[in-house]
Design an enzyme around this catalytic site. Structure first.
Site, PDB file in Angstrom:
ATOM      1  N   LYS A 115       0.816  -1.218   0.000  1.00 21.03           N
ATOM      2  CA  LYS A 115       0.000   0.000   0.000  1.00 21.03           C
ATOM      3  C   LYS A 115       0.844   1.260   0.000  1.00 21.03           C
ATOM      4  O   LYS A 115       0.446   2.269  -0.556  1.00 21.03           O
ATOM      5  CB  LYS A 115      -0.957   0.016   1.199  1.00 21.03           C
ATOM      6  CG  LYS A 115      -2.127  -0.931   1.038  1.00 21.03           C
ATOM      7  CD  LYS A 115      -3.285  -0.529   1.937  1.00 21.03           C
ATOM      8  CE  LYS A 115      -4.428  -1.519   1.816  1.00 21.03           C
ATOM      9  NZ  LYS A 115      -5.464  -1.301   2.840  1.00 21.03           N
ATOM     10  N   LYS A 217      -7.507 -11.398  -8.370  1.00 26.14           N
ATOM     11  CA  LYS A 217      -8.627 -11.506  -7.414  1.00 26.14           C
ATOM     12  C   LYS A 217      -9.737 -10.525  -7.770  1.00 26.14           C
ATOM     13  O   LYS A 217      -9.462  -9.423  -8.240  1.00 26.14           O
ATOM     14  CB  LYS A 217      -8.118 -11.164  -5.999  1.00 26.14           C
ATOM     15  CG  LYS A 217      -7.989 -12.370  -5.099  1.00 26.14           C
ATOM     16  CD  LYS A 217      -7.375 -12.002  -3.771  1.00 26.14           C
ATOM     17  CE  LYS A 217      -8.381 -11.658  -2.709  1.00 26.14           C
ATOM     18  NZ  LYS A 217      -7.790 -11.621  -1.357  1.00 26.14           N
ATOM     19  N   LYS A 220     -12.621  -4.649  -5.173  1.00 27.95           N
ATOM     20  CA  LYS A 220     -13.462  -3.464  -5.238  1.00 27.95           C
ATOM     21  C   LYS A 220     -12.745  -2.312  -5.926  1.00 27.95           C
ATOM     22  O   LYS A 220     -13.369  -1.344  -6.323  1.00 27.95           O
ATOM     23  CB  LYS A 220     -13.991  -3.051  -3.859  1.00 27.95           C
ATOM     24  CG  LYS A 220     -13.121  -3.260  -2.665  1.00 27.95           C
ATOM     25  CD  LYS A 220     -13.934  -2.989  -1.379  1.00 27.95           C
ATOM     26  CE  LYS A 220     -13.139  -3.318  -0.122  1.00 27.95           C
ATOM     27  NZ  LYS A 220     -13.908  -3.252   1.102  1.00 27.95           N
TER      28      LYS A 220
END
Ligand code: TRP
Length: 353
Positions: A115, A217, A220
């Site tokens: 991140k 994957k 969102k």
């Protein structure tokens, strides 16, 4: 106490819409666990400001995750549903854990590295300390079992490291106040105030992949909405997304082995299996030899049947924010009562006057 009381805790961040992967991987598992243990399910709003500080609609996102919890079948009366920031003891215990955990431990977290990206110096201090808050979420209830995805395993190991260091560093005090539990960690006997949490990762949950790329994957944050099925998608949208899902030109194999090297086929069969509580082998016994032009409509019908009631209930709840807020308020009060007791002991153990 001779044993920690079995207690489930888990959390979901209020960022982005929940999708089929979250439903099959997390929510359905949360629902099933309600039959086995006391559960506390949290909307972790304080975590959502670690990567991005300013959100347009954090409140409505928090309500929407709550709605998804309830629509999936979580019982907020028998169990506890609340949002993290409403119980200030999470942040308070996180501070103490910031003083227990070492910077090196945090720097090694793969989620932080991912991140923070290249510019680590510019990541928020909250993003680095994220696992400390997560450990506090769990341990402020002295929870013993945590259902999470595979990607959170490292954070749970760190939670155990924090608990272990706290237990050892404060061993004398924990004995003195008489609130500890005798456990063994490896072969080492420990008089513990905080339990060693167990991840609950296994189970029927499949890895749900993107409908546009079977090697990624379902997420969102994928820019293509066609890559995922959102829990807020209506029946028509669900059916259309399945119709447009990427496939290969071959027929379905009759055995699971035949799915090797065919990620999109594997994903759709896996979704079918999960939605119908069957194994992939079982699904292939029925559909092996069929073309996707036959399989996809069957999958679409199944997905619509399973998701429609969840979707309808979610919409109904989202239109009734006052009800959601009342559920969260009740949950926060009950969670807060437990957290307050833990923190009273922690103050005593640490020596805070
Ligand atoms: N980090 C978790 C995730 O992104 C969310 C989370 C926060 C959590 N606190 C938690 C999960 C405590 C389990 C227990 O999925």
């Amino acid at each position: 106490m001779s044993e920690f009381k079995p207690q489930i805790f888990s959390g979901v961040q209020p960022t982005g819409n929940l999708h089929l992967g979250n439903y099959l991987g997390a929510l359905r598992k949360f629902v099933a666990l309600q039959e086995q243990m006391d559960c506390i399910y949290c909307v972790v709003d304080l975590h959502s400001i670690t990567a991005q500080l300013v959100h347009d609609d954090l409140k409505s996102q928090t309500r929407s995750i709550t709605a998804a919890y309830l629509a999936s079948g979580i019982d907020p009366v028998k169990h506890i549903v609340f949002n993290q920031s409403a119980v200030p003891q999470h942040a308070e215990l996180a501070w103490i854990f910031n003083c227990v955990a070492r910077i090196g431990w945090m720097n090694r977290m793969t989620q932080f590295k991912d991140k923070a990206g290249k510019d680590r110096e510019n990541a928020s201090l909250g993003l680095l300390a994220y696992p400390s808050l997560m450990a506090a979420d769990i341990l402020v209830y002295r929870a013993t079992h945590v259902p999470v995805g595979d990607d959170q395993k490292q954070h749970l190991e760190l939670t155990r490291d924090i608990a272990m260091k706290f237990n050892l560093d404060f061993a004398k005090k924990i004995k003195e106040i008489g609130k500890g539990v005798d456990i063994t960690v490896g072969d080492q006997p420990v008089h513990a105030f905080f339990p060693m949490v167990e991840p609950l990762i296994e189970g029927p949950a499949p890895r749900v992949m993107s409908l546009k790329d079977g090697s990624k994957k379902m997420s969102k944050s994928d820019p293509s909405d066609l890559s995922r099925i959102n829990l807020t998608d209506d029946a028509e949208t669900v059916a259309r997304k399945i119709r447009k899902a990427k496939t290969d030109p071959d027929a379905l194999p009759s055995e699971v082995d035949g799915l090797k090297g065919r990620p999109e086929a594997d994903n759709l069969v896996g979704i079918f299996a999960a939605l119908s509580d069957r194994t992939k082998a079982d699904v292939l016994t029925e559909y092996g030899g069929q073309q996707f032009s036959q399989f996809k409509p069957a999958l679409a019908e199944l997905a619509v049947n399973v998701l429609s009631p969840v979707n309808a209930e979610m919409r109904r709840l989202i239109d009734d924010p006052a009800h959601i807020d009342a559920v969260l308020k009740d949950g926060s009060e009950r969670a807060g009562a437990i957290a307050e007791k833990t923190m009273k002991d922690v103050h005593e153990i640490v020596g805070l006057l």
